[in-house]
Design a protein around this motif. Structure first.
Motif, short mmCIF file in Angstrom:
data_model
loop_
_atom_site.label_atom_id
_atom_site.label_comp_id
_atom_site.label_asym_id
_atom_site.label_seq_id
_atom_site.Cartn_x
_atom_site.Cartn_y
_atom_site.Cartn_z
N UNK A 1 0.87 -1.17 0.00
CA UNK A 1 0.00 0.00 0.00
C UNK A 1 0.90 1.22 0.00
N UNK A 2 0.60 2.14 -0.91
CA UNK A 2 1.44 3.31 -1.14
C UNK A 2 0.66 4.59 -0.88
N UNK A 3 1.32 5.56 -0.25
CA UNK A 3 0.79 6.91 -0.19
C UNK A 3 1.11 7.55 -1.53
N UNK A 4 0.11 8.18 -2.15
CA UNK A 4 0.31 8.78 -3.47
C UNK A 4 -0.10 10.25 -3.40
N UNK A 5 0.84 11.13 -3.70
CA UNK A 5 0.59 12.57 -3.59
C UNK A 5 1.15 13.28 -4.82
N UNK A 6 0.53 14.41 -5.14
CA UNK A 6 1.08 15.32 -6.14
C UNK A 6 1.17 16.70 -5.52
N UNK A 7 2.26 17.38 -5.83
CA UNK A 7 2.56 18.69 -5.24
C UNK A 7 2.89 19.70 -6.34
N UNK A 8 2.49 20.95 -6.12
CA UNK A 8 2.86 22.08 -6.99
C UNK A 8 3.30 23.22 -6.08
N UNK A 9 4.52 23.68 -6.26
CA UNK A 9 5.06 24.79 -5.46
C UNK A 9 4.83 24.62 -3.95
N UNK A 10 5.09 23.41 -3.46
CA UNK A 10 4.97 23.16 -2.03
C UNK A 10 3.56 22.96 -1.51
N UNK A 11 2.56 22.97 -2.40
CA UNK A 11 1.18 22.74 -2.00
C UNK A 11 0.70 21.40 -2.56
N UNK A 12 0.06 20.62 -1.71
CA UNK A 12 -0.47 19.33 -2.14
C UNK A 12 -1.70 19.57 -3.01
N UNK A 13 -1.71 19.02 -4.22
CA UNK A 13 -2.83 19.18 -5.14
C UNK A 13 -3.63 17.88 -5.29
N UNK A 14 -3.00 16.75 -5.01
CA UNK A 14 -3.68 15.44 -5.03
C UNK A 14 -3.18 14.64 -3.84
N UNK A 15 -4.11 13.97 -3.17
CA UNK A 15 -3.77 13.08 -2.06
C UNK A 15 -4.45 11.75 -2.33
N UNK A 16 -3.80 10.67 -1.96
CA UNK A 16 -4.43 9.37 -2.16
C UNK A 16 -3.57 8.23 -1.68
#
Length: 140
Positions: free
Chosen positions: A113-128
């Protein structure tokens, strides 16, 4: 990098970074069939709360698949499930960093099980989080 089940450890992480371009958005619209004017019509999108076009959420989320398929765990890994929460919009020209971190090892079933995140300029835009099957190292 390519990890086998035996190589994985809690907290291990990998990332992939990409700047989202006009071409990426247009090609993704063509491939997916998602021609929502929020993505392809600047005049329409300018009148919305985003004040301009935004990239498809799934375009940004697809960068998570890049990490899983090429870096962690890498080749041979099979996606079994993905939960996503879209937190903020991604605009054309934004650089998205997809980050994947090992949360749980399910050795018996060869799953992680993996934590999956996307970030733009230090702000989280996707969490999952994702569930992935991982091959074992071949025994000789």
């Amino acid at each position: 990098m390519n990890y086998f089940m035996e190589d994985l450890a809690l907290g291990l992480s990998a990332e992939y970074r990409k700047t989202i371009t006009e071409t990426d958005v247009i090609l993704f619209a063509g491939i997916s069939g998602d021609n929502n004017p929020m993505h392809i019509d600047e005049e329409y999108a300018a009148k919305t709360r985003f004040e301009g076009r935004i990239a498809h959420g799934m375009l940004s989320a697809s960068l998570i698949s890049t990490v899983i398929g090429t870096r962690l765990p890498g080749a041979g890994a099979i996606y079994m499930g993905q939960n996503l929460k879209f937190l903020k919009p991604v605009k054309i020209g934004d650089t998205v960093t997809a980050l994947v971190t090992v949360l749980e090892l399910l050795q018996e079933k060869q799953r992680v099980r993996l934590l999956t995140e996307c970030w733009v300029r230090g702000e989280k835009v996707i969490d999952g989080d994702a569930l992935v099957w991982v091959p074992r190292r071949l025994q000789e």
